[in-house]
Design a protein around this motif. Sequence first.
Motif, PDB file in Angstrom:
ATOM      1  N   LEU A  40       0.830  -1.206   0.000  1.00 57.53           N
ATOM      2  CA  LEU A  40       0.000   0.000   0.000  1.00 57.53           C
ATOM      3  C   LEU A  40       0.870   1.263   0.000  1.00 57.53           C
ATOM      4  CD1 LEU A  40      -2.844  -0.944   2.506  1.00 57.53           C
ATOM      5  CD2 LEU A  40      -3.068  -0.573   0.035  1.00 57.53           C
ATOM      6  N   ALA A  41       1.888   1.290   0.823  1.00 57.95           N
ATOM      7  CA  ALA A  41       2.770   2.461   0.893  1.00 57.95           C
ATOM      8  C   ALA A  41       3.519   2.662  -0.420  1.00 57.95           C
ATOM      9  CB  ALA A  41       3.749   2.318   2.057  1.00 57.95           C
ATOM     10  N   GLU A  42       4.039   1.581  -0.977  1.00 52.89           N
ATOM     11  CA  GLU A  42       4.778   1.677  -2.243  1.00 52.89           C
ATOM     12  C   GLU A  42       3.851   2.073  -3.389  1.00 52.89           C
ATOM     13  OE1 GLU A  42       8.104   1.471  -2.793  1.00 52.89           O
ATOM     14  OE2 GLU A  42       8.338   1.288  -0.635  1.00 52.89           O
ATOM     15  N   GLY A  43       2.662   1.513  -3.414  1.00 48.24           N
ATOM     16  CA  GLY A  43       1.700   1.870  -4.448  1.00 48.24           C
ATOM     17  C   GLY A  43       1.295   3.327  -4.353  1.00 48.24           C
ATOM     18  N   ALA A  44       1.057   3.801  -3.142  1.00 43.83           N
ATOM     19  CA  ALA A  44       0.697   5.207  -2.953  1.00 43.83           C
ATOM     20  C   ALA A  44       1.829   6.115  -3.414  1.00 43.83           C
ATOM     21  CB  ALA A  44       0.357   5.470  -1.488  1.00 43.83           C
ATOM     22  N   THR A  45       3.056   5.710  -3.143  1.00 49.37           N
ATOM     23  CA  THR A  45       4.210   6.513  -3.554  1.00 49.37           C
ATOM     24  C   THR A  45       4.307   6.568  -5.076  1.00 49.37           C
ATOM     25  OG1 THR A  45       5.374   5.880  -1.527  1.00 49.37           O
ATOM     26  CG2 THR A  45       6.711   6.798  -3.308  1.00 49.37           C
ATOM     27  N   ALA A  46       4.082   5.443  -5.729  1.00 50.29           N
ATOM     28  CA  ALA A  46       4.130   5.418  -7.199  1.00 50.29           C
ATOM     29  C   ALA A  46       3.037   6.290  -7.802  1.00 50.29           C
ATOM     30  CB  ALA A  46       4.015   3.979  -7.694  1.00 50.29           C
ATOM     31  N   VAL A  47       1.836   6.200  -7.263  1.00 48.62           N
ATOM     32  CA  VAL A  47       0.727   7.018  -7.775  1.00 48.62           C
ATOM     33  C   VAL A  47       1.010   8.492  -7.516  1.00 48.62           C
ATOM     34  CG1 VAL A  47      -1.728   7.553  -7.487  1.00 48.62           C
ATOM     35  CG2 VAL A  47      -0.975   5.169  -7.637  1.00 48.62           C
ATOM     36  N   ALA A  48       1.515   8.823  -6.327  1.00 50.44           N
ATOM     37  CA  ALA A  48       1.796  10.217  -5.986  1.00 50.44           C
ATOM     38  C   ALA A  48       2.905  10.799  -6.858  1.00 50.44           C
ATOM     39  CB  ALA A  48       2.158  10.342  -4.513  1.00 50.44           C
ATOM     40  N   ALA A  49       3.822   9.953  -7.333  1.00 51.18           N
ATOM     41  CA  ALA A  49       4.868  10.452  -8.227  1.00 51.18           C
ATOM     42  C   ALA A  49       4.259  11.012  -9.508  1.00 51.18           C
ATOM     43  CB  ALA A  49       5.870   9.346  -8.550  1.00 51.18           C
ATOM     44  N   LEU A  50       3.130  10.444  -9.922  1.00 46.90           N
ATOM     45  CA  LEU A  50       2.440  10.913 -11.133  1.00 46.90           C
ATOM     46  C   LEU A  50       1.451  12.029 -10.828  1.00 46.90           C
ATOM     47  CD1 LEU A  50       1.795   7.424 -12.735  1.00 46.90           C
ATOM     48  CD2 LEU A  50       3.588   9.065 -13.320  1.00 46.90           C
ATOM     49  N   THR A  51       0.838  11.965  -9.655  1.00 45.35           N
ATOM     50  CA  THR A  51      -0.148  12.977  -9.240  1.00 45.35           C
ATOM     51  C   THR A  51       0.164  13.405  -7.812  1.00 45.35           C
ATOM     52  OG1 THR A  51      -1.652  11.216  -8.532  1.00 45.35           O
ATOM     53  CG2 THR A  51      -1.992  12.101 -10.742  1.00 45.35           C
ATOM     54  N   PRO A  52       1.159  14.296  -7.644  1.00 47.18           N
ATOM     55  CA  PRO A  52       1.572  14.688  -6.296  1.00 47.18           C
ATOM     56  C   PRO A  52       0.424  15.275  -5.480  1.00 47.18           C
ATOM     57  CG  PRO A  52       3.147  15.464  -7.927  1.00 47.18           C
ATOM     58  CD  PRO A  52       1.952  14.948  -8.684  1.00 47.18           C
ATOM     59  N   GLY A  53       0.527  15.096  -4.203  1.00 43.46           N
ATOM     60  CA  GLY A  53      -0.468  15.585  -3.268  1.00 43.46           C
ATOM     61  C   GLY A  53      -0.838  14.487  -2.302  1.00 43.46           C
ATOM     62  N   PRO A  54      -1.633  14.801  -1.300  1.00 41.42           N
ATOM     63  CA  PRO A  54      -1.919  13.855  -0.233  1.00 41.42           C
ATOM     64  C   PRO A  54      -2.942  12.772  -0.581  1.00 41.42           C
ATOM     65  CG  PRO A  54      -3.062  15.902   0.172  1.00 41.42           C
ATOM     66  CD  PRO A  54      -2.200  16.131  -1.040  1.00 41.42           C
ATOM     67  N   ALA A  55      -3.666  12.894  -1.679  1.00 47.37           N
ATOM     68  CA  ALA A  55      -4.754  11.952  -1.976  1.00 47.37           C
ATOM     69  C   ALA A  55      -4.309  10.492  -2.022  1.00 47.37           C
ATOM     70  CB  ALA A  55      -5.472  12.350  -3.265  1.00 47.37           C
ATOM     71  N   PRO A  56      -3.221  10.134  -2.716  1.00 47.87           N
ATOM     72  CA  PRO A  56      -2.835   8.717  -2.726  1.00 47.87           C
ATOM     73  C   PRO A  56      -2.562   8.167  -1.328  1.00 47.87           C
ATOM     74  CG  PRO A  56      -1.717   9.880  -4.487  1.00 47.87           C
ATOM     75  CD  PRO A  56      -2.377  10.922  -3.621  1.00 47.87           C
ATOM     76  N   ALA A  57      -1.961   8.969  -0.466  1.00 46.31           N
ATOM     77  CA  ALA A  57      -1.688   8.512   0.904  1.00 46.31           C
ATOM     78  C   ALA A  57      -2.983   8.350   1.680  1.00 46.31           C
ATOM     79  CB  ALA A  57      -0.759   9.484   1.615  1.00 46.31           C
ATOM     80  N   ALA A  58      -3.934   9.263   1.480  1.00 45.32           N
ATOM     81  CA  ALA A  58      -5.224   9.161   2.172  1.00 45.32           C
ATOM     82  C   ALA A  58      -5.974   7.910   1.726  1.00 45.32           C
ATOM     83  CB  ALA A  58      -6.054  10.414   1.908  1.00 45.32           C
ATOM     84  N   GLN A  59      -5.915   7.618   0.440  1.00 41.35           N
ATOM     85  CA  GLN A  59      -6.568   6.404  -0.066  1.00 41.35           C
ATOM     86  C   GLN A  59      -5.893   5.150   0.474  1.00 41.35           C
ATOM     87  OE1 GLN A  59      -6.152   7.493  -4.165  1.00 41.35           O
ATOM     88  NE2 GLN A  59      -8.187   8.419  -4.275  1.00 41.35           N
ATOM     89  N   ALA A  60      -4.580   5.158   0.512  1.00 47.78           N
ATOM     90  CA  ALA A  60      -3.850   4.010   1.059  1.00 47.78           C
ATOM     91  C   ALA A  60      -4.105   3.874   2.559  1.00 47.78           C
ATOM     92  CB  ALA A  60      -2.354   4.159   0.786  1.00 47.78           C
TER      93      ALA A  60
END
Length: 181
Positions: A147-167
């Motif tokens: 989950l953490a790695e996936g959120a980091t990969a998604v955030a690299a493309l769309t920076p901001g807190p949303a991927p971390a909140a979803q994870a």
Amino acid sequence: MDDEEARTRLLDAAEALYYAEGVQAVGMDRIRAESGVPLKRLYRIFPAKEALVTAYLERRDQRWTASLRAAVTGSADPVAAVFDWLGRWFSEPDFRGCAFLNAYGELGAGPAGVLDVVRRHKAEVRALLGDLVGPDREDLADQLLLLAEGATAVAALTPGPAPAAQAREAAHILLNASRIG
């Protein structure tokens, strides 16, 4: 300037440039120019680019994991604190994804020293997550790492807190499901 100051300057320049532009895009001459360290001294301290990249990643690992550990220490909900910390990191103006995976993506399995640092970093993050969920929860720690790695990969493309909140929400569901089962 002594060797310790030169080393610090070189690592500061390497971290800024490699993270922003990539390892392959930045040559040793650019590191020399940005750091103000003479080329002869640069090569005395770091005889090859691989040595500089390895040292940059090792220092980044120490700083990154220390910051994450500090964020979860004493938290009432340490797993949630991991994802909250990630959300803050993803929101930093210079966020460009995971420096370790970026370096690995550029260099592949080529330089053994770099690959070793990348693997150690991911193992350390996995161990930290394992400490948070407790002993005999290897499967849960692995899932949280994904989950953490996936959120980091998604955030690299769309920076901001949303991927971390979803994870974070997915981690909450996963933790609740593991308590039931």
